[in-house]
Design an enzyme around this catalytic site. Structure first.
Site, PDB file in Angstrom:
ATOM      1  N   HIS B  54      20.762 -46.540   6.898  1.00  0.00           N
ATOM      2  CA  HIS B  54      22.126 -46.801   6.730  1.00  0.00           C
ATOM      3  C   HIS B  54      22.228 -48.577   7.116  1.00  0.00           C
ATOM      4  CE1 HIS B  54      23.533 -42.737   7.035  1.00  0.00           C
ATOM      5  NE2 HIS B  54      22.458 -42.536   7.864  1.00  0.00           N
ATOM      6  N   ASP B 299      16.095 -42.759   9.218  1.00  0.00           N
ATOM      7  CA  ASP B 299      17.680 -42.673   9.647  1.00  0.00           C
ATOM      8  C   ASP B 299      18.196 -43.972  10.618  1.00  0.00           C
ATOM      9  OD1 ASP B 299      19.999 -41.633   9.559  1.00  0.00           O
ATOM     10  OD2 ASP B 299      19.631 -39.910  10.682  1.00  0.00           O
ATOM     11  N   GLY B 318      23.681 -41.941  16.227  1.00  0.00           N
ATOM     12  CA  GLY B 318      22.816 -42.645  15.442  1.00  0.00           C
ATOM     13  C   GLY B 318      21.919 -43.738  16.180  1.00  0.00           C
TER      14      GLY B 318
END
Lengths: 300, 421
Positions: B54, B299, B318
């Protein structure tokens, strides 16, 4: 003991010390001047992010009877409603010199977080679906004063254990103090891993119970299919008159309030001689005095 | 263009070699103009490829940008990252994926390969223009609503079928949303104790089971993001044994950490899917060794301080991952460099269709590689991170191995353990 965040913070001797101290505090209630000078000059902040008149007033009365200065900080109509973070609120309270912060919060673990940001003591007055340790202490105090002991008692905790902070704190504290706890309710509302006895049959549990603690069941749980209807819930897990009469003669009935009369508890039961519901409220003040005293005044 | 001679590097095969990096490729011949790097005791790996990053740009440039995330990636030994689509605006059009692609090229630290959203706005209601993204300059091949599950079975079936036209793959965030409403952490003993709403393993396993059947039915490729449970491993094992075209990734944090971490209520340990139990960790490690899980993917999910310094329930899920992934792979798999090259470079490059990456280090191959000091130990300090965010769950932990240098098409992006720019 610096903070009271969870009932697991209390070992047997500390928990017993709180209950014994609460018994001393209770003698004040009978006096004309219900006040001790112990916490004079200390500041206790009641930081309430959830409405809870009962618990807030109980803590406020406890702090005032120990002569502490009390600041009530409610999340509504404060900087919190303007989007201030818990950390910024904590730093503000810190700057104002709070010696103890009593926090009620809808998020589990908020008191833990707060305790890392303030220098004073933090008392958990109920966090999300986690714990409510002073409720467990006042419940234990109530059982001990009614039944004379805690070790060996059979306690049935009935209802929505999954979402109940009262149940979690009671499970831990009662285990520490040697009582035998059985959780009772529909399987959807009983978490399988609280390491205690579980029953789905209230009628089977009642004849051997010394204490029955009824938990509040929120009607909105129906919408999430935890049970089909209030009527079916009351029929299977509500405590009504006929069920109450299955209890041993000495057994008591408890409820942390506020009650849904007719749902988990029938009016006949709530108002019976077995019911300790009003005593629990009175004992709450004594127990919270003991907690604040031991956290703030006990050693200085 | 600077030439480099990496002297005495150990290759994943175990051989030692001098590696000449010249004109963007691994070359042979005269090294007289090359800058010499003493690689004695260092391991040369094909540049790592992350299928799951991300980068937060556009939309949350306060948490990460394409440039800062690219720098963190290069420092972690990566030469390519696949940037997830849950930006703001969502990468669900050719315009947004081209923007991300161009930002990646401008930063020039890793190849940034955009992932396209499967559905418009990640809303799970209708397909985004997958073909337009595939034929755009970004040449999108992986499509994912990551952060959200493509829960509607008909929509998932159509997506799997539709991308066959351009050899695309759907990367599913496997989470049955009705089973995880309000979920905060792994459903189990710790969640019960902490009073945090549980995220049951079955919510992941049920979707993976459904999706492998759908992929089998329509003969499509399926990739499963961040597999986190022992039960998911068993579903994948059976599907692969039947010949279903399914691949799967596991994150470094699911290989190392368990739900016990939540006991602190510090949201740095909040992640989706959540940290699971030690038994799950063991099953994931075993599956990664065996190849039931094909890939380690980070991730990498940067979050601004205010989104983590708060109550657990209000924090965003996250964790950072790019700069620590290789160290954790070494910690978990041991110094099996060929396996690490397979799980972190060759296979992810193949899944993503990144032809320039994941090649063995030999003459003529694109010079995408990283040099690793296997003997180094380092203590993770969040303030050292090149990411704009600080939400690493490994703060204070001592991890093995350190990236010394990284090369992207022959250009050094990292030298002496520092980003060149």
């Amino acid at each position: 003991m610096k903070h009271l965040l969870s009932a697991t913070d209390l070992d047997a001797s500390t928990a017993t010390l709180v209950l014994d101290t609460a018994a001393e505090m209770a003698t004040l209630a009978g006096r004309e001047v219900k006040k001790l000078p112990t916490l004079r000059g200390r500041t206790v902040v009641n930081l309430f992010y959830e409405d809870s008149t009962r618990t807030r007033i109980s803590f406020e009365a406890a702090a005032k009877r120990l002569s502490a200065d009390v600041i009530n900080f409610s999340a509504k109509g404060s900087s919190v409603s303007k989007g201030e973070s818990l950390k910024d609120t904590a730093l503000t309270l810190q700057a104002m010199g709070a010696d103890a912060v009593v926090i009620r919060h809808p998020a589990s673990g908020a008191p833990h977080r707060l305790s890392t940001w303030v220098a004073g003591s933090v008392v958990n007055a109920g966090d999300g679906t986690h714990e409510h340790p002073t409720q467990a202490l006042l419940d234990a105090y109530t059982m001990r004063s009614r039944l004379g002991r805690l070790a060996g008692l059979s306690v049935a905790i009935v209802g929505d254990v999954l979402h109940s902070r009262v149940a979690r704190s009671n499970v831990h504290l009662l285990a520490t103090l040697g009582a035998k706890v059985t959780l009772v309710g529909p399987p959807t509302l009983i978490p399988p891993d609280l390491r205690t006895e579980v029953s789905y049959d209230l009628d089977a549990v009642l004849p051997d119970a010394d204490v029955v603690m009824m938990l509040r069941v929120q009607r909105e749980r129906m919408a999430a299919s935890y049970f089909p209807s209030a009527r079916e819930y009351a029929r299977r897990y509500g405590l009504d008159g006929p069920r109450m009469r299955r209890l041993p003669d000495h057994a008591i009935v408890m409820h942390p309030g506020p009650m849904n009369r007719g749902m988990e508890i029938a009016p006949e039961v709530a108002d019976s001689a077995r019911s300790t519901i009003v005593e629990q409220v009175a004992n709450g003040v004594s127990v919270r005095m003991a907690v604040l005293y031991l956290l703030l005044g006990g050693k200085s | 263009m600077t030439q480099y001679l990496l002297k005495g590097a150990q290759l994943p095969s175990g051989e030692r070699a001098d590696i000449l990096v010249k004109d963007g490729v691994i070359a042979e011949g005269s090294a007289k103009d090359a800058q010499i790097i003493d690689a004695d005791g260092l391991v040369a790996l094909p540049g790592l490829v992350d299928l799951h990053t991300h980068l937060r740009e556009p939309g949350r440039e306060d948490a990460e940008t394409v440039e800062t995330g690219s720098r963190a990636a290069a420092l972690g030994g990566y030469t390519a990252v696949c940037a997830m689509a849950n930006t703001s605006p969502v990468a669900d059009t050719a315009g947004v994926v081209e923007q991300v692609y161009r930002l990646g090229r401008e930063a020039g630290l890793v190849d940034v390969q955009p992932v396209g959203a499967v559905t418009v706005g990640l809303a799970g209601e209708r397909l985004a223009e997958l073909g337009a993204m595939a034929t755009s300059a970004a040449q999108v091949r992986i499509f994912s609503d990551d952060g959200h599950c493509v829960a509607d079975p008909r929509l998932m079936r159509r997506a799997l079928e539709y991308v066959k036209a351009f050899d695309g793959v759907i990367a599913q965030h496997a989470e049955e949303p009705r089973l995880t409403e309000g979920a905060q952490m792994h459903e189990g003993e710790v969640a019960t104790r902490l009073g945090l709403t549980g995220w049951p393993a079955v919510a992941e396993e049920a979707i993976i089971a459904r999706d492998v059947l759908l992929a089998e039915h329509v003969g499509s490729r399926l990739h499963v993001c961040h597999v986190s449970t022992a039960g998911s491993v068993e579903v994948l094992r059976q599907a692969k044994a039947r010949g279903v075209r399914v691949t799967a990734e596991v994150t470094p944090h699911h290989l190392l950490l368990t739900d016990e971490r939540a006991t602190s209520y510090d949201p740095v340990f909040k992640v989706n899917p959540p940290l699971r139990t030690q038994a799950d960790v063991e099953a994931l490690r075993q599956a990664l060794r065996e190849g039931v899980i094909d890939v380690v993917a980070t991730d990498h999910a940067p979050h601004a301080v205010e989104d983590k310094e708060c109550e657990w329930a209000y924090a965003r899920p996250g964790m950072l991952g790019l700069e620590t992934a290789l160290s954790i792979a070494v910690d978990v798999l041991g110094p099996d460099w060929d396996l690490i090259a397979e799980r972190m470079s060759r296979t992810p490059a193949r899944i993503a269709g990144l032809d320039g990456h994941g090649h063995d280090i030999k003459t003529g191959a694109p010079a995408n590689l990283t040099l690793v000091d296997p003997a180094a130990r380092r203590v993770v300090d969040p303030s050292d991170s090149a990411s704009r965010s600080r939400n690493t769950p490994y703060a204070g932990m001592t991890l093995p191995a350190r990236v010394v240098a990284t090369f992207l098409r022959g250009e050094a992006t990292v030298l002496d353990g520092k980003a060149v720019r």
